[in-house]
Scaffold this active site. Structure first.
Site, PDB file in Angstrom:
ATOM      1  N   HIS A   1     -43.264 -21.633 -35.453  1.00 24.86           N
ATOM      2  CA  HIS A   1     -42.681 -22.460 -36.505  1.00 24.86           C
ATOM      3  C   HIS A   1     -41.193 -22.188 -36.569  1.00 24.86           C
ATOM      4  O   HIS A   1     -40.767 -21.053 -36.380  1.00 24.86           O
ATOM      5  CB  HIS A   1     -43.325 -22.141 -37.866  1.00 24.86           C
ATOM      6  CG  HIS A   1     -43.097 -23.215 -38.867  1.00 24.86           C
ATOM      7  ND1 HIS A   1     -41.967 -23.272 -39.628  1.00 24.86           N
ATOM      8  CD2 HIS A   1     -43.855 -24.292 -39.209  1.00 24.86           C
ATOM      9  CE1 HIS A   1     -42.036 -24.339 -40.409  1.00 24.86           C
ATOM     10  NE2 HIS A   1     -43.165 -24.975 -40.174  1.00 24.86           N
TER      11      HIS A   1
ATOM     12  N   ASP B   1     -51.458 -25.945 -38.570  1.00 25.33           N
ATOM     13  CA  ASP B   1     -52.264 -26.838 -37.742  1.00 25.33           C
ATOM     14  C   ASP B   1     -53.301 -26.120 -36.897  1.00 25.33           C
ATOM     15  O   ASP B   1     -54.122 -26.747 -36.246  1.00 25.33           O
ATOM     16  CB  ASP B   1     -51.353 -27.662 -36.822  1.00 25.33           C
ATOM     17  CG  ASP B   1     -50.513 -28.618 -37.625  1.00 25.33           C
ATOM     18  OD1 ASP B   1     -51.047 -29.192 -38.585  1.00 25.33           O
ATOM     19  OD2 ASP B   1     -49.317 -28.771 -37.314  1.00 25.33           O
TER      20      ASP B   1
HETATM   21  N1  CMC Z   1     -46.210 -21.653 -27.364  1.00 27.60           N
HETATM   22  C1  CMC Z   1     -45.502 -20.927 -26.445  1.00 27.60           C
HETATM   23  N2  CMC Z   1     -44.207 -20.616 -26.612  1.00 27.60           N
HETATM   24  C2  CMC Z   1     -43.591 -21.014 -27.715  1.00 27.60           C
HETATM   25  C3  CMC Z   1     -44.265 -21.771 -28.707  1.00 27.60           C
HETATM   26  C4  CMC Z   1     -45.628 -22.073 -28.493  1.00 27.60           C
HETATM   27  N3  CMC Z   1     -46.312 -22.785 -29.401  1.00 27.60           N
HETATM   28  N4  CMC Z   1     -43.416 -22.067 -29.723  1.00 27.60           N
HETATM   29  C5  CMC Z   1     -42.231 -21.529 -29.379  1.00 27.60           C
HETATM   30  N5  CMC Z   1     -42.345 -20.888 -28.176  1.00 27.60           N
HETATM   31  C6  CMC Z   1     -41.305 -20.121 -27.482  1.00 27.60           C
HETATM   32  C7  CMC Z   1     -40.286 -21.049 -26.810  1.00 27.60           C
HETATM   33  O1  CMC Z   1     -40.649 -21.355 -25.500  1.00 27.60           O
HETATM   34  C8  CMC Z   1     -39.034 -20.201 -26.902  1.00 27.60           C
HETATM   35  O2  CMC Z   1     -39.120 -19.219 -25.904  1.00 27.60           O
HETATM   36  P1  CMC Z   1     -37.783 -18.741 -25.119  1.00 27.60           P
HETATM   37  O3  CMC Z   1     -36.946 -18.077 -26.178  1.00 27.60           O
HETATM   38  O4  CMC Z   1     -38.259 -17.823 -24.051  1.00 27.60           O
HETATM   39  O5  CMC Z   1     -37.135 -19.990 -24.597  1.00 27.60           O
HETATM   40  C9  CMC Z   1     -39.166 -19.490 -28.248  1.00 27.60           C
HETATM   41  O6  CMC Z   1     -40.583 -19.393 -28.480  1.00 27.60           O
HETATM   42  C10 CMC Z   1     -38.497 -20.215 -29.408  1.00 27.60           C
HETATM   43  O7  CMC Z   1     -38.972 -21.551 -29.418  1.00 27.60           O
HETATM   44  P2  CMC Z   1     -38.145 -22.793 -29.935  1.00 27.60           P
HETATM   45  O8  CMC Z   1     -38.672 -24.027 -29.309  1.00 27.60           O
HETATM   46  O9  CMC Z   1     -36.678 -22.521 -29.782  1.00 27.60           O
HETATM   47  O10 CMC Z   1     -38.490 -22.745 -31.486  1.00 27.60           O
HETATM   48  P3  CMC Z   1     -38.304 -23.919 -32.522  1.00 27.60           P
HETATM   49  O11 CMC Z   1     -38.091 -23.275 -33.834  1.00 27.60           O
HETATM   50  O12 CMC Z   1     -37.271 -24.885 -32.057  1.00 27.60           O
HETATM   51  O13 CMC Z   1     -39.720 -24.685 -32.474  1.00 27.60           O
HETATM   52  C11 CMC Z   1     -41.905 -25.407 -32.961  1.00 27.60           C
HETATM   53  C12 CMC Z   1     -40.682 -24.618 -33.454  1.00 27.60           C
HETATM   54  C13 CMC Z   1     -42.921 -25.524 -34.101  1.00 27.60           C
HETATM   55  C14 CMC Z   1     -41.460 -26.828 -32.569  1.00 27.60           C
HETATM   56  C15 CMC Z   1     -42.533 -24.684 -31.750  1.00 27.60           C
HETATM   57  O14 CMC Z   1     -42.947 -23.398 -32.126  1.00 27.60           O
HETATM   58  C16 CMC Z   1     -43.696 -25.459 -31.136  1.00 27.60           C
HETATM   59  O15 CMC Z   1     -43.468 -26.359 -30.324  1.00 27.60           O
HETATM   60  N6  CMC Z   1     -44.974 -25.131 -31.546  1.00 27.60           N
HETATM   61  C17 CMC Z   1     -46.129 -25.872 -31.082  1.00 27.60           C
HETATM   62  C18 CMC Z   1     -46.275 -27.144 -31.879  1.00 27.60           C
HETATM   63  C19 CMC Z   1     -46.770 -26.898 -33.283  1.00 27.60           C
HETATM   64  O16 CMC Z   1     -47.739 -26.182 -33.498  1.00 27.60           O
HETATM   65  N7  CMC Z   1     -46.115 -27.563 -34.265  1.00 27.60           N
HETATM   66  C20 CMC Z   1     -46.539 -27.518 -35.656  1.00 27.60           C
HETATM   67  C21 CMC Z   1     -45.519 -26.875 -36.539  1.00 27.60           C
HETATM   68  S1  CMC Z   1     -46.225 -26.535 -38.172  1.00 27.60           S
HETATM   69  C22 CMC Z   1     -46.601 -28.089 -38.820  1.00 27.60           C
HETATM   70  C23 CMC Z   1     -45.407 -28.788 -39.316  1.00 27.60           C
HETATM   71  O17 CMC Z   1     -44.872 -28.352 -40.360  1.00 27.60           O
HETATM   72  O18 CMC Z   1     -45.003 -29.766 -38.703  1.00 27.60           O
END
Ligand code: CMC
Length: 444
Positions: free
Chosen positions: A321, A379
């Site tokens: 998140h 989720d």
């Molecule tokens: N699985 C594997 N790796 C992950 C994941 C994941 N679900 N989420 C983040 N990472 C890794 C990402 O690859 C990155 O690694 P590195 O630093 O080596 O490049 C690091 O963690 C930081 O990720 P980010 O993409 O910069 O983080 P963000 O804050 O931009 O993204 C997120 C947040 C929710 C979009 C992301 O965690 C994600 O895509 N999760 C899966 C989708 C999901 O479950 N979304 C629902 C969110 S809760 C419901 C809502 O409120 O919408």
């Protein structure tokens, strides 16, 4: 000295210690920027005056930017805290109903019995949609995804309520909110009925808000349908857990669209579109599909390895998140509810739940996830509950949209009431071709 006076003095002393300004040094220029303190959360540097000095800030994805002031919801991502109007989500989920939470968000305080009954009746009076609106469904492909239908149909409400809405009138704003809360379950159920080719069911207003939604989803004109109270309670709790979540992507879209003075129903359509993506509300659908795809515990290592591989775009859905760097407090309630629901429905063996629990266990002990503070989010377990209570997977994100509508419209109202609101107009860091002359066509 009374206890209250003592507390006030301590608060004044600690506020004196708070830094009032931040100084930004650029070459020989020193720019003083005020530091703002909310009632909770991190201090915020007010950079509004920076543009005057010829500088903009660069923050794609708003990693460190507060886009507005708000009194609705507070999140402490490091501690895993979520408060609505000051009340912890766990207490709201365990002790109140979705209607009470809607009232709380909209009217800033929890309702007493009379207020709740009046509010519920108000909502009940608006559950039907204009008959002409139901004809719009026919324009969609018969196998359309219900979220595709929701994007269009919610926006179409603006055609029914446009000239008679004055967004500057608080009464009109409240009536928009009531209409939206009331009609979203009807539209959501219609989008499902249309996608499976069954007749629309008109709302039954003697049922509860959530019971009525279940009725419109699962009843048909040929048979009796009785709402199962276990399912009704579980779904009501899911609605509470999705009601609002601060300035997430969809809420920000609603606010952003709203800053232009656009019709509020059209602004909600913008929120629905943003919610659909798998990185946001679409994650619940994607998560269940992922768990089904993993299928058995022995395949989990393969998927964990893929999630960790920087060359593979696969991510563990329902994990991570932007704000929570700790267990998502909504996931705590979801997990508990999931076990309760399966038990009450006498579902003993649920292979997908087994996969989910093992996946969670492995991920939470893996350095990749620990270092990046990736925990299960709302989720992760919601799909399993929705699946167990018979909600089809394609409806998961629609349920999220239905429940989040109260958060969207409350934020829209707050934005309209805020005298410091301005049209949303970010700047950019231009990295394209510098100014040049258009060559005549024979030289290109
Ligand atoms: N699985 C594997 N790796 C992950 C994941 C994941 N679900 N989420 C983040 N990472 C890794 C990402 O690859 C990155 O690694 P590195 O630093 O080596 O490049 C690091 O963690 C930081 O990720 P980010 O993409 O910069 O983080 P963000 O804050 O931009 O993204 C997120 C947040 C929710 C979009 C992301 O965690 C994600 O895509 N999760 C899966 C989708 C999901 O479950 N979304 C629902 C969110 S809760 C419901 C809502 O409120 O919408």
């Amino acid at each position: 000295m009374t206890e209250d006076v003592k507390k006030q003095e301590t608060a004044d002393a600690s506020s004196d210690k708070k830094l009032k300004t931040a100084v930004l040094t650029i070459g020989d220029q020193q720019i003083e920027l005020p530091i703002l303190y909310g009632t909770e959360g991190n201090p915020v540097i007010d950079i509004r005056a920076l543009g005057k000095h010829g500088y903009f800030t660069y923050d794609p994805g708003f990693l460190a930017t507060a886009s507005c002031q708000s009194k609705i919801t507070f999140i402490d991502g490091a501690k895993g805290v979520l408060l609505h109007r000051g009340y912890p989500i766990y207490e709201l989920a365990m002790q109140t109903s979705y209607m009470e939470v809607c009232y709380l968000l909209l009217h800033k305080e929890l309702p007493n019995r009379e207020q709740l009954s009046e509010f519920t009746n108000q909502v009940r009076r608006h559950t039907m949609v204009h008959e002409q609106l139901s004809k719009m469904f026919l324009a969609y492909r018969r196998d359309s995804h219900p979220m595709a239908i929701m994007c269009g149909i919610a926006g179409a409400l603006s055609a029914f309520y446009h000239t008679n809405i004055n967004i500057n009138d608080p009464k009109d704003r409240e009536s928009v909110a009531i209409r939206l809360i009331a009609k979203m379950p009807t539209l959501a159920a219609m989008s499902y009925k249309y996608s499976i080719g069954q007749p629309f069911m008109y709302p039954k207003n003697n049922l509860s808000y959530t019971g009525n939604f279940l009725y419109m989803m699962f009843a048909n004109p040929c048979e009796e349908y009785v709402v199962n109270p276990v399912i009704e309670k579980a779904l009501d709790r899911i609605f509470i857990l999705h009601a609002d979540h601060e300035q997430n992507a969809s809420t920000s879209c609603v606010r952003f669209a709203g800053t232009t003075g656009a019709n509020p129903f059209a602004c909600i359509a913008a929120g629905i579109a943003a919610l659909w993506g798998p990185a946001h509300g679409g994650a619940n659908e994607a998560c269940l599909r992922m768990l089904e795809n993993i299928g058995s515990i022995d395949r989990i290592p393969e998927f964990i390895a893929r999630a960790k591989d920087p060359k593979d775009p696969f991510r563990l859905m329902g994990f991570g998140h932007r704000v929570y760097k700790n267990y998502d407090p909504r996931a705590v309630v979801m997990k508990e509810t999931c076990h309760e629901v399966l038990e009450e429905l006498h579902i003993q063996n649920h292979p997908i739940l087994d996969v989910a629990m093992e996946l969670e266990r492995i991920a939470l002990s893996d350095p990749y996830f620990i270092e990046r503070k990736l925990y299960p989010n709302v989720d992760f377990y919601s799909g399993i509950i929705l699946n167990a209570i018979g909600i089809p997977t394609s409806m998961f994100t629609v349920i999220f949209a239905l429940a989040r509508t109260i958060g969207w419209i409350t934020n829209w109202i707050e934005m309209q009431e805020d005298p410091s609101s301005k049209i949303g107009r970010p700047r950019q860091l231009y990295v394209g071709v510098p100014k040049r002359e258009v060559p005549p066509i024979y030289r290109r």
